[in-house]
Scaffold this active site. Structure first.
Site, mmCIF file in Angstrom:
data_model
loop_
_atom_site.group_PDB
_atom_site.id
_atom_site.type_symbol
_atom_site.label_atom_id
_atom_site.label_comp_id
_atom_site.label_asym_id
_atom_site.label_seq_id
_atom_site.Cartn_x
_atom_site.Cartn_y
_atom_site.Cartn_z
ATOM 1 N N ASP A 35 9.197 -29.562 0.259
ATOM 2 C CA ASP A 35 10.473 -30.194 0.581
ATOM 3 C C ASP A 35 10.568 -31.536 -0.142
ATOM 4 O OD1 ASP A 35 12.939 -30.585 1.862
ATOM 5 O OD2 ASP A 35 12.175 -29.841 3.775
ATOM 6 N N ASP A 56 6.560 -23.443 8.267
ATOM 7 C CA ASP A 56 7.446 -24.501 7.797
ATOM 8 C C ASP A 56 7.001 -25.808 8.444
ATOM 9 O OD1 ASP A 56 10.187 -25.910 7.106
ATOM 10 O OD2 ASP A 56 10.225 -23.975 6.094
ATOM 11 N N ASP A 57 7.892 -26.742 8.602
ATOM 12 C CA ASP A 57 7.540 -28.058 9.132
ATOM 13 C C ASP A 57 6.939 -27.953 10.540
ATOM 14 O OD1 ASP A 57 7.296 -30.795 9.156
ATOM 15 O OD2 ASP A 57 9.404 -31.190 8.735
ATOM 16 N N ASP A 98 20.573 -26.288 3.290
ATOM 17 C CA ASP A 98 19.952 -25.395 4.264
ATOM 18 C C ASP A 98 20.942 -24.364 4.790
ATOM 19 O OD1 ASP A 98 17.732 -26.946 3.973
ATOM 20 O OD2 ASP A 98 17.778 -27.819 5.975
ATOM 21 N N ARG A 102 14.959 -24.020 -4.479
ATOM 22 C CA ARG A 102 16.150 -24.100 -3.647
ATOM 23 C C ARG A 102 17.244 -24.795 -4.424
ATOM 24 N NH1 ARG A 102 15.984 -24.922 1.745
ATOM 25 N NH2 ARG A 102 18.107 -25.715 1.528
#
Length: 421
Positions: free
Chosen positions: A172, A94-95, A229, A225
């Site tokens: 994202d 992820d990030d 979150d 998504r």
């Protein structure tokens, strides 16, 4: 104890209303297959974000920082401890994996201290285990944690991903330049991935950020998504479930083979949820037909959490080839029922309790659940791994459901028994 007559009346009314509403919207038949041939069933894998976030302090916490060591160790667990056999195949960063700047040629580069061998070597190792490798980017100027975004660099980044051997890109939407440009960017990214010369699954957060047409998103994204979150918090899990129920008519038409819902990570084995709640989240994500990406420390996962996420009968409901999203057909203040159509004229149902005081008994029939075969169904409790018997349409079936708990059943008509997965 729930009164049978009351539940029957409410369920039948809800079934009729749901069917009428879906018919009015023109929702019928299965969704067409993927534009790129990927995600014909919901993707399964592991992602670092919920459990490890943006921990980049490898000097203080080398075992848990975002580094090649973390992903290599997690891949080894998935490959050797039953996860791969159960269908989990993607290992996703992820990030915070990047350097803060691109190189002199404008290419992304991993942080050299935390990924000293580069991403091509890490991808090669993950592939050697029979798994696939995914990474994170953002359709904006920066990622959420202020690393380089993809805006203005789609072509060169996609070329780089293909050269590294990337199998999945999670995109994202932080630091984007507005809804219109963001939508254009996701479409261009999808097309670029399709022409990369490599099959790369596209996981989007376009829907969550822009709330556009979900059917359009499914044309370009293999998973999308839909809501905010996930957090390691039962109340957040409940909010996600409610959001999907409130939007189920639209999502039912959009989600299917090639483009599935993403309700965010499975958090079984993290810090907050009880075993009962973890089982409920896994069951509900299965009924939503969400992609299932674990985000816990699999190296130390407790046996109860591991048993939940490796339950092959529950995973089979999520991975059903028909690809239908389940829907909520009944809800009162403390209890709800979801049903899902499966292949071979079979069905799944979840009885979900929101009670906080004690277990409660609930009684249903195949007719109340909307299962149409007039001959009845053989019913199996999937978490208990127990056959419950054959039930005609009006034969009552009673369950004791724990507070915050679920019962997940599969109902198969007689002519489908020989095709049982």
């Amino acid at each position: 104890m729930e009164a049978l007559s009351r539940l029957a009346s409410s369920c039948l009314k809800m079934n009729l209303l749901t069917a009428a509403f879906l018919l009015l919207l023109g929702i019928a038949g299965s969704v067409e297959a993927s534009h790129n041939g990927l995600a014909l069933t919901p993707p399964l894998g592991w992602n670092s974000w919920e459990r490890f976030r943006c921990n980049i302090d490898c000097d203080v916490d080398p075992e848990n920082c975002i580094s090649e060591r973390l992903y290599a160790e997690m891949a080894k667990v998935i490959a050797t401890e039953g996860y791969k056999e159960a269908g989990y195949e993607y290992i996703c960063m992820d990030d915070c994996w990047m350097s803060k700047t691109r190189d002199k040629d404008g290419r992304l580069q991993p942080d050299p201290k935390r990924f000293p061998n580069g991403l091509k070597a890490l991808a090669d190792y993950i592939h050697s285990l029979g798994l696939k490798f995914g990474l994170y980017q953002s359709m904006g100027l920066f990622t959420c944690e202020k690393y380089p975004g993809i805006w203005g660099h789609i072509d060169i980044d996609v070329q780089t991903y293909a050269e590294w051997g990337i199998d999945l890109v999670k995109m994202d939407a932080c630091w984007n330049l507005g809804k219109e440009k963001m939508g254009e960017g996701y479409i261009n990214m999808s097309k670029a991935l399709d022409h990369s010369g490599r099959p790369i699954l596209f996981s989007c957060e376009w829907a969550h950020e822009a709330s556009p047409n979900f059917t359009e998103i499914a044309e370009y994204c293999n998973s999308f998504r839909d809501y905010g979150d996930i957090q390691d918090d039962w109340n957040v899990v409940l909010h996600v479930i409610d959001w999907f129920a409130e939007h189920q008519a639209v999502l039912y038409n959009a989600s299917g083979p090639g483009g599935y819902n993403d309700a965010d990570f499975i958090i079984a084995g993290d810090f907050s949820l009880s075993t009962t709640q973890a089982k409920s989240q896994f069951a509900m994500w299965t009924m939503i037909t969400s992609q299932l990406f674990l985000s816990s420390d699999l190296r130390t996962l407790d046996p109860q959490a591991k048993a939940i996420v490796l339950n092959k009968e529950v995973l089979a409901v999520n991975q059903d080839k028909l690809g239908k999203m389940g829907q909520r057909i009944y809800k009162d203040s403390t209890f709800e029922i979801w049903t899902k159509e499966l292949i071979n004229h079979s069905y799944a149902a979840v009885l979900f309790s929101r009670a906080t005081d004690m277990p409660h008994n609930h009684t249903v029939t195949m007719k109340e659940l909307g299962f149409p075969d007039p001959m009845g169904y053989s019913v199996r409790d999937l978490f208990a791994s127990k056959d419950l018997g054959f039930f005609k349409p009006s034969t009552p079936l009673s369950f004791m459901v724990d507070p915050s708990g679920v019962v997940l059943i599969r109902a198969m008509p007689t002519n489908a028994m020989r095709k049982r997965p």
